[in-house]
Design a protein around this motif. Sequence first.
Motif, PDB file in Angstrom:
ATOM      1  N   LYS A  31       0.733  -1.165  -0.135  1.00 53.58           N
ATOM      2  CA  LYS A  31       0.014   0.017   0.152  1.00 53.58           C
ATOM      3  C   LYS A  31       0.865   1.362  -0.105  1.00 53.58           C
ATOM      4  O   LYS A  31       0.660   2.268  -0.769  1.00 53.58           O
ATOM      5  N   TRP A  35       0.748   4.136  -2.831  1.00 54.91           N
ATOM      6  CA  TRP A  35       0.708   5.421  -2.405  1.00 54.91           C
ATOM      7  C   TRP A  35       1.714   6.302  -2.920  1.00 54.91           C
ATOM      8  O   TRP A  35       1.539   7.383  -3.436  1.00 54.91           O
ATOM      9  N   TYR A  38       1.747   6.657  -6.891  1.00 52.82           N
ATOM     10  CA  TYR A  38       0.654   7.522  -7.161  1.00 52.82           C
ATOM     11  C   TYR A  38       0.842   8.967  -6.856  1.00 52.82           C
ATOM     12  O   TYR A  38       0.536   9.907  -7.915  1.00 52.82           O
ATOM     13  N   SER A  39       1.424   9.151  -5.771  1.00 53.83           N
ATOM     14  CA  SER A  39       1.688  10.635  -5.402  1.00 53.83           C
ATOM     15  C   SER A  39       2.657  11.069  -6.259  1.00 53.83           C
ATOM     16  O   SER A  39       2.326  12.307  -6.888  1.00 53.83           O
ATOM     17  N   MET A  63      -7.593   3.363  -4.908  1.00 51.01           N
ATOM     18  CA  MET A  63      -6.634   4.233  -4.524  1.00 51.01           C
ATOM     19  C   MET A  63      -6.808   5.222  -3.530  1.00 51.01           C
ATOM     20  O   MET A  63      -6.203   5.709  -2.716  1.00 51.01           O
ATOM     21  N   LYS A  64      -7.989   6.058  -3.585  1.00 52.22           N
ATOM     22  CA  LYS A  64      -8.320   6.895  -2.587  1.00 52.22           C
ATOM     23  C   LYS A  64      -8.518   6.382  -1.269  1.00 52.22           C
ATOM     24  O   LYS A  64      -8.067   6.851  -0.247  1.00 52.22           O
ATOM     25  N   ILE A  66      -6.772   3.703  -0.264  1.00 55.47           N
ATOM     26  CA  ILE A  66      -5.471   3.488   0.021  1.00 55.47           C
ATOM     27  C   ILE A  66      -4.850   4.708   0.652  1.00 55.47           C
ATOM     28  O   ILE A  66      -4.305   4.767   1.819  1.00 55.47           O
ATOM     29  N   ILE A  67      -4.940   5.778  -0.051  1.00 51.22           N
ATOM     30  CA  ILE A  67      -4.544   7.306   0.603  1.00 51.22           C
ATOM     31  C   ILE A  67      -5.197   7.466   1.750  1.00 51.22           C
ATOM     32  O   ILE A  67      -4.338   7.749   2.879  1.00 51.22           O
ATOM     33  N   ILE A  70      -3.538   5.100   4.597  1.00 48.78           N
ATOM     34  CA  ILE A  70      -2.270   5.621   4.710  1.00 48.78           C
ATOM     35  C   ILE A  70      -2.002   6.906   5.630  1.00 48.78           C
ATOM     36  O   ILE A  70      -1.428   7.148   6.797  1.00 48.78           O
ATOM     37  N   LYS A  71      -2.899   7.755   5.238  1.00 48.08           N
ATOM     38  CA  LYS A  71      -3.055   9.198   6.093  1.00 48.08           C
ATOM     39  C   LYS A  71      -3.342   8.682   7.505  1.00 48.08           C
ATOM     40  O   LYS A  71      -2.818   9.446   8.335  1.00 48.08           O
TER      41      LYS A  71
END
Length: 83
Positions: A31, A35, A38-39, A63-64, A66-67, A70-71
């Motif tokens: 992940k 992330w 993608y970033s 992906m959103k 996962i973001i 992670i956040k």
Amino acid sequence: MEKEFAQQFEALLEKYSELLVGEATEATKEKVKAWAMYSHIAKSMPALINHWSSLYPEARTEMKQIINEIKELNEQHRKSSQK
């Protein structure tokens, strides 16, 4: 890729995951890798991300997620590290 480099890069990813979210399981590392890639793409080639998102809306939704995960993990890790 050379085997030695692959191992060394894996060690870097493991440490980055630990520092970023407090864990380095295989799932978390994957992940974090997604992330980070993608970033980077979003910053360097936003038009590509827009094109990809329109082609694969389900992947964009994932992906959103996962973001956001992670956040959240990062925020939890920072809070627990401050104690």
